[in-house]
Design a protein around this motif. Structure first.
Motif, PDB file in Angstrom:
ATOM      1  N   TRP A  89      -8.583   9.552  89.015  1.00  0.00           N
ATOM      2  CA  TRP A  89      -8.518   8.298  88.269  1.00  0.00           C
ATOM      3  C   TRP A  89      -7.538   8.394  87.102  1.00  0.00           C
ATOM      4  O   TRP A  89      -6.879   7.404  86.750  1.00  0.00           O
ATOM      5  CB  TRP A  89      -9.902   7.872  87.799  1.00  0.00           C
ATOM      6  CG  TRP A  89     -10.692   7.246  88.912  1.00  0.00           C
ATOM      7  CD1 TRP A  89     -11.744   7.791  89.587  1.00  0.00           C
ATOM      8  CD2 TRP A  89     -10.444   5.974  89.512  1.00  0.00           C
ATOM      9  NE1 TRP A  89     -12.185   6.934  90.562  1.00  0.00           N
ATOM     10  CE2 TRP A  89     -11.403   5.811  90.541  1.00  0.00           C
ATOM     11  CE3 TRP A  89      -9.520   4.960  89.287  1.00  0.00           C
ATOM     12  CZ2 TRP A  89     -11.448   4.660  91.336  1.00  0.00           C
ATOM     13  CZ3 TRP A  89      -9.561   3.817  90.076  1.00  0.00           C
ATOM     14  CH2 TRP A  89     -10.515   3.681  91.083  1.00  0.00           C
ATOM     15  N   TYR A  90      -7.441   9.575  86.523  1.00  0.00           N
ATOM     16  CA  TYR A  90      -6.413   9.783  85.509  1.00  0.00           C
ATOM     17  C   TYR A  90      -5.033   9.579  86.151  1.00  0.00           C
ATOM     18  O   TYR A  90      -4.150   8.945  85.564  1.00  0.00           O
ATOM     19  CB  TYR A  90      -6.487  11.196  84.938  1.00  0.00           C
ATOM     20  CG  TYR A  90      -7.803  11.556  84.288  1.00  0.00           C
ATOM     21  CD1 TYR A  90      -7.999  11.392  82.925  1.00  0.00           C
ATOM     22  CD2 TYR A  90      -8.852  12.094  85.042  1.00  0.00           C
ATOM     23  CE1 TYR A  90      -9.200  11.741  82.325  1.00  0.00           C
ATOM     24  CE2 TYR A  90     -10.061  12.436  84.446  1.00  0.00           C
ATOM     25  CZ  TYR A  90     -10.225  12.261  83.093  1.00  0.00           C
ATOM     26  OH  TYR A  90     -11.423  12.610  82.498  1.00  0.00           O
ATOM     27  N   GLY A  91      -4.868  10.152  87.347  1.00  0.00           N
ATOM     28  CA  GLY A  91      -3.599  10.034  88.057  1.00  0.00           C
ATOM     29  C   GLY A  91      -3.281   8.606  88.452  1.00  0.00           C
ATOM     30  O   GLY A  91      -2.133   8.164  88.334  1.00  0.00           O
ATOM     31  N   ALA A 204      -6.704  14.800  81.335  1.00  0.00           N
ATOM     32  CA  ALA A 204      -6.843  15.289  82.716  1.00  0.00           C
ATOM     33  C   ALA A 204      -7.097  16.798  82.785  1.00  0.00           C
ATOM     34  O   ALA A 204      -8.047  17.245  83.439  1.00  0.00           O
ATOM     35  CB  ALA A 204      -5.618  14.903  83.542  1.00  0.00           C
ATOM     36  N   PRO A 205      -6.291  17.644  82.125  1.00  0.00           N
ATOM     37  CA  PRO A 205      -6.571  19.095  82.182  1.00  0.00           C
ATOM     38  C   PRO A 205      -7.901  19.478  81.542  1.00  0.00           C
ATOM     39  O   PRO A 205      -8.479  20.516  81.886  1.00  0.00           O
ATOM     40  CB  PRO A 205      -5.388  19.709  81.416  1.00  0.00           C
ATOM     41  CG  PRO A 205      -4.311  18.688  81.472  1.00  0.00           C
ATOM     42  CD  PRO A 205      -5.023  17.376  81.418  1.00  0.00           C
ATOM     43  N   ALA A 216      -4.502  21.376  87.082  1.00  0.00           N
ATOM     44  CA  ALA A 216      -4.755  19.952  86.853  1.00  0.00           C
ATOM     45  C   ALA A 216      -3.545  19.289  86.205  1.00  0.00           C
ATOM     46  O   ALA A 216      -3.199  18.141  86.534  1.00  0.00           O
ATOM     47  CB  ALA A 216      -5.989  19.766  85.980  1.00  0.00           C
ATOM     48  N   GLY A 217      -2.882  20.004  85.295  1.00  0.00           N
ATOM     49  CA  GLY A 217      -1.673  19.469  84.674  1.00  0.00           C
ATOM     50  C   GLY A 217      -0.564  19.246  85.679  1.00  0.00           C
ATOM     51  O   GLY A 217       0.132  18.224  85.632  1.00  0.00           O
ATOM     52  N   ILE A 218      -0.413  20.188  86.617  1.00  0.00           N
ATOM     53  CA  ILE A 218       0.612  20.032  87.663  1.00  0.00           C
ATOM     54  C   ILE A 218       0.274  18.843  88.552  1.00  0.00           C
ATOM     55  O   ILE A 218       1.156  18.047  88.919  1.00  0.00           O
ATOM     56  CB  ILE A 218       0.713  21.320  88.493  1.00  0.00           C
ATOM     57  CG1 ILE A 218       1.229  22.460  87.623  1.00  0.00           C
ATOM     58  CG2 ILE A 218       1.624  21.118  89.704  1.00  0.00           C
ATOM     59  CD1 ILE A 218       1.167  23.825  88.275  1.00  0.00           C
ATOM     60  N   VAL A 219      -1.011  18.700  88.899  1.00  0.00           N
ATOM     61  CA  VAL A 219      -1.439  17.583  89.752  1.00  0.00           C
ATOM     62  C   VAL A 219      -1.148  16.248  89.079  1.00  0.00           C
ATOM     63  O   VAL A 219      -0.637  15.314  89.705  1.00  0.00           O
ATOM     64  CB  VAL A 219      -2.940  17.710  90.088  1.00  0.00           C
ATOM     65  CG1 VAL A 219      -3.449  16.429  90.749  1.00  0.00           C
ATOM     66  CG2 VAL A 219      -3.187  18.901  90.997  1.00  0.00           C
ATOM     67  N   ILE A 220      -1.461  16.141  87.787  1.00  0.00           N
ATOM     68  CA  ILE A 220      -1.255  14.873  87.090  1.00  0.00           C
ATOM     69  C   ILE A 220       0.234  14.553  86.968  1.00  0.00           C
ATOM     70  O   ILE A 220       0.644  13.383  86.980  1.00  0.00           O
ATOM     71  CB  ILE A 220      -1.954  14.889  85.709  1.00  0.00           C
ATOM     72  CG1 ILE A 220      -2.287  13.443  85.255  1.00  0.00           C
ATOM     73  CG2 ILE A 220      -1.134  15.555  84.667  1.00  0.00           C
ATOM     74  CD1 ILE A 220      -3.374  12.793  86.025  1.00  0.00           C
TER      75      ILE A 220
END
Length: 240
Positions: A89-91, A204-205, A216-220
């Motif tokens: 959801w952040y993404g 997010a992270p 998580a940072g890479i994903v976002i």
């Protein structure tokens, strides 16, 4: 913001002919090279800062505390998808932010709005205003940090209202088509873009265990790239 400031500076300093444009381009390249060198130096220095070393050590201890000190194969893939599910959801919020922003800025602002008073200065000043408020928005979490991720994501969806508002700047009442409403909306577009992006990228992270925060940072960031692609696609094929 630096690019906008330089554009204002070069437009005011150099004549808008072949020689003036050449001088502007040379100045842009010089400043660009200096900034890249500064970034390389700062990147290498930042990795040695005590605060960075401190948190890297925390991450290493958390990884060692995990079963076996790490994961491979199916266990890692399962963990990765779990991280994606946690930050999705952040993404989605980040995707919406950049899809809305890039479908309006800079194309709409540079091509569709006009001013009889400011003439060719108008798009330059609008772009500068956007960049200034985007920078202010990115710095604002240091003053007030929104802890509620649901509100931040809802704010990302609320930015869809910029579509009818900017549409009104072209086809709405006469006052709505003047410089003041367009400038105010442009500033709000930049402010909300900078602030909500910073909030979601920070939160997010934090939504996952610390040893997975980097992932998580890479994903976002991947979500952000998707937003950039969608926004660019919409800006290319759709005109307000």
């Amino acid at each position: 913001m630096l690019v906008s400031a330089m554009r204002v500076f070069t437009k005011a300093l150099y004549p808008q002919d072949a020689h003036g444009l050449r001088q502007s381009a040379i100045l842009y390249f010089i400043v660009g090279i200096v900034v890249m060198i500064m970034c390389i130096v700062c990147y290498n220095v930042a990795d040695r800062l005590p605060v960075v070393v401190y948190y890297k050590n925390i991450k290493k201890r958390a990884q060692k505390a995990e079963v076996g000190g790490g994961m491979t194969g199916p266990a890692w893939r399962s963990t990765l998808w779990s991280i994606v599910g946690t930050v999705k959801w952040y993404g989605i919020g980040v995707i919406l932010i950049y899809a809305v922003t890039l479908s309006i800025f800079p194309g709409y602002i540079t091509e569709d709005v006009h001013s009889e008073t400011l003439k060719d200065w108008y798009p330059i000043l609008l772009i500068s205003a956007y960049n200034v408020f985007d920078l202010v928005g990115k710095a604002l979490p240091a003053v007030y940090f929104l802890q509620n991720a649901n509100i931040a994501v809802a704010g990302s969806f609320a930015r869809l209202l910029f579509y009818p508002l900017f549409y009104g700047c072209l086809h709405g009442p006469k006052f709505f088509r003047t410089e003041i409403p367009v400038t105010v909306l442009t500033c709000l577009l930049g402010l909300t873009n900078g602030y909500l992006t910073s909030i979601l990228m920070i939160l997010a992270p934090k939504a996952v265990p610390i040893h997975h925060s980097e992932t998580a940072g890479i994903v976002i960031v991947l979500f952000l790239v998707v937003g950039l692609v969608i926004g660019s696609f919409v800006a290319w094929f759709w005109v307000i």
